[in-house]
Design a protein around this motif. Structure first.
Motif, PDB file in Angstrom:
ATOM      1  N   LEU A   1      -1.308   6.496   5.291  1.00  0.00           N
ATOM      2  CA  LEU A   1      -1.655   5.081   5.454  1.00  0.00           C
ATOM      3  C   LEU A   1      -2.274   4.778   6.812  1.00  0.00           C
ATOM      4  O   LEU A   1      -2.650   3.636   7.090  1.00  0.00           O
ATOM      5  CB  LEU A   1      -0.405   4.219   5.271  1.00  0.00           C
ATOM      6  CG  LEU A   1       0.277   4.296   3.902  1.00  0.00           C
ATOM      7  CD1 LEU A   1       1.569   3.510   3.915  1.00  0.00           C
ATOM      8  CD2 LEU A   1      -0.641   3.775   2.809  1.00  0.00           C
TER       9      LEU A   1
ATOM     10  N   ASN B   1       0.833  -1.208   0.000  1.00  0.00           N
ATOM     11  CA  ASN B   1       0.000   0.000   0.000  1.00  0.00           C
ATOM     12  C   ASN B   1       0.866   1.256   0.000  1.00  0.00           C
ATOM     13  O   ASN B   1       0.555   2.247  -0.676  1.00  0.00           O
ATOM     14  CB  ASN B   1      -0.924   0.004   1.215  1.00  0.00           C
ATOM     15  CG  ASN B   1      -2.033  -1.024   1.111  1.00  0.00           C
ATOM     16  OD1 ASN B   1      -2.369  -1.468   0.010  1.00  0.00           O
ATOM     17  ND2 ASN B   1      -2.599  -1.417   2.238  1.00  0.00           N
TER      18      ASN B   1
ATOM     19  N   TRP C   1       0.995   4.048  -2.963  1.00  0.00           N
ATOM     20  CA  TRP C   1       0.729   5.459  -2.654  1.00  0.00           C
ATOM     21  C   TRP C   1       1.888   6.332  -3.133  1.00  0.00           C
ATOM     22  O   TRP C   1       1.678   7.415  -3.688  1.00  0.00           O
ATOM     23  CB  TRP C   1       0.506   5.624  -1.151  1.00  0.00           C
ATOM     24  CG  TRP C   1      -0.016   6.978  -0.780  1.00  0.00           C
ATOM     25  CD1 TRP C   1      -1.315   7.381  -0.729  1.00  0.00           C
ATOM     26  CD2 TRP C   1       0.771   8.129  -0.426  1.00  0.00           C
ATOM     27  NE1 TRP C   1      -1.402   8.699  -0.365  1.00  0.00           N
ATOM     28  CE2 TRP C   1      -0.132   9.189  -0.174  1.00  0.00           C
ATOM     29  CE3 TRP C   1       2.132   8.359  -0.294  1.00  0.00           C
ATOM     30  CZ2 TRP C   1       0.291  10.455   0.203  1.00  0.00           C
ATOM     31  CZ3 TRP C   1       2.560   9.632   0.072  1.00  0.00           C
ATOM     32  CH2 TRP C   1       1.651  10.657   0.320  1.00  0.00           C
TER      33      TRP C   1
END
Length: 275
Positions: free
Chosen positions: A198, A176, A180
């Motif tokens: 996050l 993730n 990003w």
């Protein structure tokens, strides 16, 4: 946030319990030479540290730094009961995330300066144990037991994002973070900004990425920026300054230095080699 690379862990010096009546305020101290951890059980405590002021409610804690002046910011409006622990950092400590993570055999104990205790009753029981062990039993044994109880209590104050996670969870967090970064690499990025995006502590995100990709978040940002710079150098006639800005570097000189360090040639030389 207070950051303690560990081991060695912070260690307890003294502890106790106190109460302030209506109209009374906490003592003022300068150069205490140790951290002062306060946990409020009942009432409301008004504390200040230099220009910062906090209201500490029942069920909350506050850690006052050893290097700053702290004081009672206001008088109590009701009877206020609290426990306290004076402790020291056995090694270095920081008030922001260090630029370099500790070695693999060490961890980062990251404590918000003010927060809510997870279980107030358990915290009270642990503080009572720490206090009673000051005067009970053989010295070495009680010192070790006090230290163990204190470390366990500190772990209760640590944000959930820093708790141990499964390898699969770490890989998901790393993926993730990578996704990003791929979408936002042209923005001014910091470890704190990535962690905030996050909803994890920056140190935890860094550990996940280091374990999964062998790179810290900022190292990964650099790789993504330089890779995209390569693509633009090969596919467009945009100026070096323009490409530097597009991939997130405000300084053309700094961009060129990173590019040479990574690829062994300047951006201009790289472009000519593909034309």
């Amino acid at each position: 946030m207070l950051i303690f690379p560990a081991p060695p862990f912070p260690y307890v010096l003294h502890s106790g319990f106190a109460a302030l009546e209506v109209g009374e305020r906490h003592l003022s101290r300068r150069n205490l030479d140790c951290f002062d951890l306060i946990v409020v059980f009942r009432g409301r405590l008004y504390m200040g540290e230099e220009s910062s002021v906090w209201t500490v409610e029942a069920g909350e804690y506050l850690i006052l730094r050893p290097d700053l002046y702290h004081y009672g910011a206001d008088v109590c409006e009701e009877r206020t009961e609290f426990g306290w622990v004076h402790f020291r950092a056995a090694g270095e400590w920081h008030d922001e995330m260090p630029k370099r993570l500790p070695a693999e055999e060490r961890a980062l104990l990251a404590l918000p300066q003010k927060g809510t205790v997870r279980t107030l009753q358990h915290t009270i029981e642990t503080l009572t144990e720490i206090d009673e062990l000051q005067h009970r039993g053989e010295k070495l044994r009680r010192t070790l037991r006090r230290q163990h109880a204190f470390q366990e209590m500190l772990m209760l104050f640590e944000p959930a994002g820093l708790e141990d996670q499964s390898p699969l969870q770490a890989q998901r967090v790393a993926a993730n973070a990578a996704n990003w970064i791929e979408e936002h690499y042209s923005l001014p990025l910091t470890a704190a900004a990535i962690g905030k995006a996050l909803n994890f502590h920056p140190a935890y995100v860094a550990r996940c990425m280091k374990t999964t990709y062998g790179l810290t978040p900022l190292d990964y940002v650099k790789q993504v920026r330089l890779r995209n710079a390569q693509r633009l150098l090969m596919a467009t006639d945009e100026s070096i300054d323009g490409i530097s800005e597009r991939v997130g570097y405000g300084s053309n000189t700094y961009f060129a230095r990173l590019f040479v360090r990574q690829y062994g040639m300047t951006p201009s030389e790289f472009r000519r080699s593909y034309r």
